[in-house]
Design an enzyme around this catalytic site. Structure first.
Site, PDB file in Angstrom:
ATOM      1  N   SER A   1       8.522   0.445  15.298  1.00 34.46           N
ATOM      2  CA  SER A   1       7.447  -0.095  14.479  1.00 34.46           C
ATOM      3  C   SER A   1       7.755  -1.523  14.036  1.00 34.46           C
ATOM      4  CB  SER A   1       7.228   0.791  13.263  1.00 34.46           C
ATOM      5  OG  SER A   1       6.344   0.151  12.399  1.00 34.46           O
ATOM      6  N   LEU A   2       9.006  -1.755  13.622  1.00 36.79           N
ATOM      7  CA  LEU A   2       9.377  -3.128  13.293  1.00 36.79           C
ATOM      8  C   LEU A   2       9.145  -4.003  14.520  1.00 36.79           C
ATOM      9  CD1 LEU A   2      12.636  -2.683  11.163  1.00 36.79           C
ATOM     10  CD2 LEU A   2      10.327  -3.188  10.383  1.00 36.79           C
TER      11      LEU A   2
ATOM     12  N   HIS B   1       8.419  12.283   8.788  1.00 37.86           N
ATOM     13  CA  HIS B   1       9.827  11.951   9.010  1.00 37.86           C
ATOM     14  C   HIS B   1      10.667  13.146   8.570  1.00 37.86           C
ATOM     15  CE1 HIS B   1      13.642   9.856   8.902  1.00 37.86           C
ATOM     16  NE2 HIS B   1      13.064   8.775   9.407  1.00 37.86           N
TER      17      HIS B   1
ATOM     18  N   ARG C   1       5.544   8.037  17.175  1.00 34.18           N
ATOM     19  CA  ARG C   1       6.298   6.788  17.298  1.00 34.18           C
ATOM     20  C   ARG C   1       7.794   7.067  17.286  1.00 34.18           C
ATOM     21  NH1 ARG C   1       8.997   3.482  13.692  1.00 34.18           N
ATOM     22  NH2 ARG C   1       8.209   4.425  11.774  1.00 34.18           N
TER      23      ARG C   1
ATOM     24  N   VAL D   1       9.537  -4.445   3.607  1.00 40.84           N
ATOM     25  CA  VAL D   1      10.878  -4.659   3.032  1.00 40.84           C
ATOM     26  C   VAL D   1      11.647  -3.352   2.894  1.00 40.84           C
ATOM     27  CG1 VAL D   1      10.359  -6.755   1.708  1.00 40.84           C
ATOM     28  CG2 VAL D   1      10.108  -4.536   0.603  1.00 40.84           C
TER      29      VAL D   1
ATOM     30  N   HIS E   1       5.245   9.757   6.947  1.00 40.21           N
ATOM     31  CA  HIS E   1       6.005   8.511   7.101  1.00 40.21           C
ATOM     32  C   HIS E   1       5.239   7.382   7.788  1.00 40.21           C
ATOM     33  CE1 HIS E   1       9.440   5.910   7.508  1.00 40.21           C
ATOM     34  NE2 HIS E   1       9.396   5.942   8.819  1.00 40.21           N
ATOM     35  N   TYR E   2       4.445   7.694   8.800  1.00 36.51           N
ATOM     36  CA  TYR E   2       3.882   6.601   9.605  1.00 36.51           C
ATOM     37  C   TYR E   2       2.499   6.982  10.127  1.00 36.51           C
ATOM     38  CZ  TYR E   2       3.594   2.826  13.014  1.00 36.51           C
ATOM     39  OH  TYR E   2       3.204   1.716  13.715  1.00 36.51           O
TER      40      TYR E   2
ATOM     41  N   LEU F   1      12.743   7.688   1.657  1.00 39.99           N
ATOM     42  CA  LEU F   1      13.257   7.830   3.028  1.00 39.99           C
ATOM     43  C   LEU F   1      14.783   7.820   3.072  1.00 39.99           C
ATOM     44  CD1 LEU F   1      12.335   7.943   6.043  1.00 39.99           C
ATOM     45  CD2 LEU F   1      12.998   5.561   6.130  1.00 39.99           C
TER      46      LEU F   1
ATOM     47  N   PHE G   1      19.137   5.898  18.116  1.00 43.73           N
ATOM     48  CA  PHE G   1      18.002   6.379  17.326  1.00 43.73           C
ATOM     49  C   PHE G   1      17.295   7.460  18.123  1.00 43.73           C
ATOM     50  CE2 PHE G   1      15.666   4.232  13.660  1.00 43.73           C
ATOM     51  CZ  PHE G   1      16.814   3.992  12.943  1.00 43.73           C
TER      52      PHE G   1
ATOM     53  N   GLU H   1      16.635   7.430   9.677  1.00 43.78           N
ATOM     54  CA  GLU H   1      17.104   8.096  10.891  1.00 43.78           C
ATOM     55  C   GLU H   1      18.489   7.578  11.283  1.00 43.78           C
ATOM     56  OE1 GLU H   1      13.951   8.793  13.616  1.00 43.78           O
ATOM     57  OE2 GLU H   1      15.176   8.206  15.319  1.00 43.78           O
TER      58      GLU H   1
ATOM     59  N   ARG I   1      11.170  12.370  16.144  1.00 43.76           N
ATOM     60  CA  ARG I   1      10.834  12.872  14.806  1.00 43.76           C
ATOM     61  C   ARG I   1       9.862  14.041  14.801  1.00 43.76           C
ATOM     62  NH1 ARG I   1      10.250   6.837  12.190  1.00 43.76           N
ATOM     63  NH2 ARG I   1      12.475   6.436  12.249  1.00 43.76           N
TER      64      ARG I   1
ATOM     65  N   GLN J   1       2.755  10.719  11.435  1.00 40.59           N
ATOM     66  CA  GLN J   1       4.161  11.085  11.595  1.00 40.59           C
ATOM     67  C   GLN J   1       4.774  11.626  10.309  1.00 40.59           C
ATOM     68  OE1 GLN J   1       7.566   8.084  12.535  1.00 40.59           O
ATOM     69  NE2 GLN J   1       7.258   9.359  14.338  1.00 40.59           N
TER      70      GLN J   1
ATOM     71  N   HIS K   1       5.356  -3.245   2.251  1.00 41.38           N
ATOM     72  CA  HIS K   1       6.196  -2.096   2.599  1.00 41.38           C
ATOM     73  C   HIS K   1       7.270  -2.434   3.641  1.00 41.38           C
ATOM     74  CE1 HIS K   1       7.557   1.942   2.728  1.00 41.38           C
ATOM     75  NE2 HIS K   1       7.320   2.038   4.023  1.00 41.38           N
TER      76      HIS K   1
ATOM     77  N   SER L   1      -2.688 -11.249   0.251  1.00 36.32           N
ATOM     78  CA  SER L   1      -1.940 -10.003   0.131  1.00 36.32           C
ATOM     79  C   SER L   1      -2.173  -9.426  -1.256  1.00 36.32           C
ATOM     80  CB  SER L   1      -0.449 -10.271   0.348  1.00 36.32           C
ATOM     81  OG  SER L   1       0.280  -9.100   0.071  1.00 36.32           O
ATOM     82  N   LYS L   2      -2.323  -8.126  -1.305  1.00 35.36           N
ATOM     83  CA  LYS L   2      -2.635  -7.542  -2.623  1.00 35.36           C
ATOM     84  C   LYS L   2      -1.405  -7.477  -3.516  1.00 35.36           C
ATOM     85  CE  LYS L   2      -2.478  -2.734  -1.156  1.00 35.36           C
ATOM     86  NZ  LYS L   2      -3.283  -1.567  -0.887  1.00 35.36           N
TER      87      LYS L   2
HETATM   88  C1  LIG Z   1      10.704   3.618   3.938  1.00 37.62           C
HETATM   89  C2  LIG Z   1      10.343   3.118   5.311  1.00 37.62           C
HETATM   90  C3  LIG Z   1      11.342   2.802   6.219  1.00 37.62           C
HETATM   91  C4  LIG Z   1      11.025   2.338   7.493  1.00 37.62           C
HETATM   92  N1  LIG Z   1      12.038   2.039   8.370  1.00 37.62           N
HETATM   93  C5  LIG Z   1      11.725   1.581   9.599  1.00 37.62           C
HETATM   94  C6  LIG Z   1      12.753   1.212  10.516  1.00 37.62           C
HETATM   95  O1  LIG Z   1      13.941   1.268  10.227  1.00 37.62           O
HETATM   96  N2  LIG Z   1      12.393   0.783  11.751  1.00 37.62           N
HETATM   97  C7  LIG Z   1      11.080   0.678  12.128  1.00 37.62           C
HETATM   98  O2  LIG Z   1      10.814   0.269  13.253  1.00 37.62           O
HETATM   99  N3  LIG Z   1      10.085   0.994  11.263  1.00 37.62           N
HETATM  100  C8  LIG Z   1      10.380   1.435  10.012  1.00 37.62           C
HETATM  101  N4  LIG Z   1       9.362   1.753   9.145  1.00 37.62           N
HETATM  102  C9  LIG Z   1       7.981   1.426   9.510  1.00 37.62           C
HETATM  103  C10 LIG Z   1       7.748  -0.068   9.350  1.00 37.62           C
HETATM  104  O3  LIG Z   1       8.529  -0.564   8.286  1.00 37.62           O
HETATM  105  C11 LIG Z   1       6.285  -0.410   9.069  1.00 37.62           C
HETATM  106  O4  LIG Z   1       5.465   0.231   9.994  1.00 37.62           O
HETATM  107  C12 LIG Z   1       6.049  -1.905   9.172  1.00 37.62           C
HETATM  108  O5  LIG Z   1       6.991  -2.612   8.393  1.00 37.62           O
HETATM  109  C13 LIG Z   1       4.635  -2.252   8.751  1.00 37.62           C
HETATM  110  O6  LIG Z   1       4.507  -3.650   8.688  1.00 37.62           O
HETATM  111  P1  LIG Z   1       3.067  -4.303   8.540  1.00 37.62           P
HETATM  112  O7  LIG Z   1       3.284  -5.764   8.544  1.00 37.62           O
HETATM  113  O8  LIG Z   1       2.159  -3.718   9.542  1.00 37.62           O
HETATM  114  O9  LIG Z   1       2.551  -3.806   7.116  1.00 37.62           O
HETATM  115  P2  LIG Z   1       3.179  -3.836   5.650  1.00 37.62           P
HETATM  116  O10 LIG Z   1       4.556  -4.333   5.601  1.00 37.62           O
HETATM  117  O11 LIG Z   1       2.916  -2.487   5.079  1.00 37.62           O
HETATM  118  O12 LIG Z   1       2.289  -4.907   4.908  1.00 37.62           O
HETATM  119  C14 LIG Z   1       0.930  -4.686   4.620  1.00 37.62           C
HETATM  120  C15 LIG Z   1       0.404  -5.878   3.877  1.00 37.62           C
HETATM  121  O13 LIG Z   1      -0.997  -5.784   3.732  1.00 37.62           O
HETATM  122  C16 LIG Z   1      -1.383  -6.104   2.408  1.00 37.62           C
HETATM  123  N5  LIG Z   1      -2.631  -5.388   2.166  1.00 37.62           N
HETATM  124  C17 LIG Z   1      -2.946  -4.113   2.496  1.00 37.62           C
HETATM  125  N6  LIG Z   1      -4.225  -3.845   2.174  1.00 37.62           N
HETATM  126  C18 LIG Z   1      -4.732  -4.954   1.631  1.00 37.62           C
HETATM  127  C19 LIG Z   1      -5.998  -5.311   1.115  1.00 37.62           C
HETATM  128  N7  LIG Z   1      -7.014  -4.449   1.112  1.00 37.62           N
HETATM  129  N8  LIG Z   1      -6.159  -6.557   0.609  1.00 37.62           N
HETATM  130  C20 LIG Z   1      -5.142  -7.444   0.609  1.00 37.62           C
HETATM  131  N9  LIG Z   1      -3.925  -7.167   1.118  1.00 37.62           N
HETATM  132  C21 LIG Z   1      -3.735  -5.946   1.622  1.00 37.62           C
HETATM  133  C22 LIG Z   1      -0.208  -5.688   1.566  1.00 37.62           C
HETATM  134  O14 LIG Z   1      -0.183  -6.398   0.363  1.00 37.62           O
HETATM  135  C23 LIG Z   1       0.956  -6.063   2.470  1.00 37.62           C
HETATM  136  O15 LIG Z   1       1.272  -7.429   2.311  1.00 37.62           O
HETATM  137  C24 LIG Z   1       9.673   2.213   7.865  1.00 37.62           C
HETATM  138  C25 LIG Z   1       8.672   2.521   6.966  1.00 37.62           C
HETATM  139  C26 LIG Z   1       9.000   2.997   5.714  1.00 37.62           C
HETATM  140  C27 LIG Z   1       7.873   3.381   4.791  1.00 37.62           C
END
Ligand SMILES: Cc1cc2nc3c(=O)[nH]c(=O)nc-3n(C[C@H](O)[C@H](O)[C@H](O)COP(=O)(O)OP(=O)(O)OC[C@H]3O[C@@H](n4cnc5c(N)ncnc54)[C@H](O)[C@@H]3O)c2cc1C
Length: 575
Positions: free
Chosen positions: A391-392, A240, A386, A43, A351-352, A250, A118, A253, A286, A238, A41, A33-34
């Protein structure tokens, strides 16, 4: 060269969930992970996760198929229906699983997992941990990862924090591993693996006004794209409706799900004036809400021409503090406004990323041994738009499915002798590219290239689009790509060189931005988040299909694939 059975790129929810699944199957895992995984994100996710548990008094009759229908309708019928049905059916299982692992969900009075309404859902279906759901889920999964990491009977699970993946090794039709740079030392190394998972999240930061973490550069999508894997449906981005005016942080919603109102400069709930949102109002999907906000801006009815009021005052301080403490805190800290006393200024923001790495329902991409899950992937379960809370769900459902599929894949896989050579060559190319940037480097400034990209994407590839703007955007992105070839970094050190890291990532952002614009220019219809003023109608006869962008020397080469239907017929979307 480092070696693992499986390499996971990404420590967000999708990556961690896959790691747990693979480790359960006794597979040796390396996770890159970078940033530290807990800074991914995921979190930041606030509002919640969808599952048809039917715990809310109004959700008695909720079923997985109703969840699937709402998702497909929300997607403007572009989602692949068998994948959506699988996600909706697995949802309760995955939510209960993470609950049993200790995720502190908010509760009903009887002690069941609480659910809130939602956008785009027929029932209060969104489970939540106040308004910090992503944080709660991430910590729970991280603990599970440590549990497996430390269990003596399990195989190893090694985490490489602050390594940036910059390339893939391809041997014929096989993924032979990945190449990464240690951000702390500048070292570039090859990671040998039988299978690689990209769980690298979204690409929001190709836009200027985004809710995404700064790390969401799109580089994780660009790496497989450059290795010949297509990106799918990238034109669907998307916006938001409610991001804090100015900073675009953010405002979940959940604030509208709990009963918040959106008001224009006249204090009017304008969503009542639009046929597609007049019934559901603030909890319409949205794309519809954001579009109607953009229409109000164009009609001169936004506050100061830029924003709207999100009014939560009628909910009362107690409810705001209990259900939306994080939102209250953000509004106070970043806008100086307590939502219990005053309305919050909000505006739509990126947003997405609905599109992503082209994968099938088991997370497999067309390149053998390369998988993707989470926001970086396009299965597709979100289609053209979406729904909030899906997404979670996507991350833990497809994280688990893909982990299982990868364990199966490596069990039947024999690594050819040529794979190590391909990896060594890819690592050498990676080292050369880094040295080139550090050594010579050109006169072009990466910061101005990035700023111009973000501005172009905001102004010309936003909520409303047309041919003239999209053509201009494509020309601009190509000019920026050309300038990027002559980019230089001023700081030449190898240790924690953030300028070097962000310049490397900028190349990936530009490739991804180009795929978004090319897909949007070609798609001559309006569907979900993709709204063409010159083609205002959805065109199922011509465009009920996925866009696939393959990277060719001249740029993205587009082809199309039919949408998988089978459950619900495309119909009009009114809420
Ligand atoms: C503010 C906000 C609120 C949200 N709220 C909701 C919600 O309430 N409900 C919902 O369903 N969705 C929500 N979403 C969307 C949802 O949170 C995300 O789509 C989802 O958490 C993405 O998870 P992921 O594991 O795919 O990626 P991420 O959690 O984004 O993790 C990506 C990982 O990849 C690593 N990485 C990326 N590129 C590289 C690289 N080149 N080399 C090494 N490591 C790399 C990063 O370090 C990180 O660890 C929200 C999004 C945002 C921005």
């Amino acid at each position: 060269m480092r070696s693992h059975d499986v390499l996971i790129v990404g420590g967000g929810l999708a990556g961690l969930r896959a790691a747990v699944e693979l480790n359960k199957a006794n597979v040796k895992v390396g996770l890159i992970s970078k940033v530290h995984p807990l800074r991914s994100h995921s979190v930041a996710a606030q509002g919640g996760i969808n599952a048809s548990l039917g715990n809310h008094p109004r959700g008695d009759y909720d079923t997985a198929m109703r969840h699937a229908f709402d998702t497909v309708k929300g997607s403007d019928f572009l989602a692949d229906q068998p994948a959506v049905v699988r996600m909706a059916k697995d949802a309760p299982l995955r939510v209960f699983e993470i609950e049993h692992w200790g995720c502190p969900f908010s509760r009903t009075d009887e002690g069941k997992i609480a659910q809130r309404p939602f956008g785009g859902a027929g029932f209060p279906r969104t489970c939540y941990a106040s308004d910090k759901t992503g944080l709660a889920m991430m910590h729970t999964l991280f603990e599970q990862m440590i549990r497996y990491q430390q269990a003596a009977e399990r195989q190893e699970l090694v985490v490489y924090s602050e390594w940036l993946v910059i390339g893939l090794a391809v041997d014929g039709d096989l993924c032979a591993g990945a190449v990464a740079m240690n951000i702390k030392t500048g070292e570039v190394d090859g990671f040998r693996a039988e299978a690689v998972l990209f769980a690298t999240g979204g690409a929001g930061r190709i836009y200027g006004n985004s809710t995404n973490a700064i790390i969401n550069s799109g580089m994780g999508m660009a790496v497989p794209y450059r290795a010949g894997v297509p990106l799918k449906d990238m034109e669907f981005v998307q916006f938001h409706p409610t991001t804090l005016c100015g900073s675009n942080i953010l405002i979940s919603e959940a604030a509208r799900g709990e009963g918040g109102y959106l008001l224009n400069k006249d204090g009017h709930r304008f969503l009542a004036d639009y046929p597609d949102s007049k019934k559901a109002m603030e909890v319409a999907p949205r794309d519809i809400v954001a579009r109607n906000m953009a229409r109000e801006i164009l009609a001169g009815r936004a506050v100061e021409g830029t924003h709207f009021w999100l009014d939560l005052r009628h909910l009362g301080e107690e409810k705001i503090q209990k259900q939306l403490p994080g939102i209250r805190d953000l509004a106070i800290r970043f806008a100086g406004i307590d939502p219990a006393d005053r309305p919050v200024p909000v505006q739509p923001g990126q947003h997405y990323t609905m599109g992503g790495i082209d994968v099938d329902r088991s997370g497999a991409s067309p390149l053998k041994g390369l998988f993707a899950a989470g926001e970086a992937a396009c299965v597709s379960v979100h289609g053209a738009n979406r729904l909030g809370g899906n997404s979670l769900l996507d991350t833990i459902v497809f994280g688990a499915i893909t982990g299982e599929a990868m364990a199966e894949f490596i069990a039947g896989h024999v690594r050819p002798a040529s794979a190590d050579k391909a990896l060594a060559e890819a690592a050498a190319r990676g080292r050369e590219a880094v040295e080139r940037l550090l050594g010579g480097g050109g006169a072009e400034d990466p910061v101005s290239i990035k700023d111009e990209m973000k501005k172009t994407m905001m102004e010309k590839v936003g909520i409303f689009r047309d041919r003239a703007d999209l053509s201009a955007a494509l020309a601009k992105i190509r000019e920026l790509k050309d300038r990027y070839r002559r980019v230089g970094v001023s700081f030449k050190g190898k240790i924690l060189n953030q300028e070097l890291r962000s310049t490397i990532e900028l190349g990936g952002s530009l490739d991804v931005a180009e795929a978004v614009v090319a897909g949007a220019l070609a798609r001559e219809e309006s569907r979900g988040s993709h709204s063409r003023t010159d083609f205002p109608k959805r065109d199922d006869a011509g465009w009920l299909k996925h866009t696939l962008a393959a990277l060719a020397p001249e740029g993205p080469r587009l082809s199309y694939r039919d949408v998988e239907l089978g459950y619900f017929e495309p119909a009009e979307r009114v809420y």
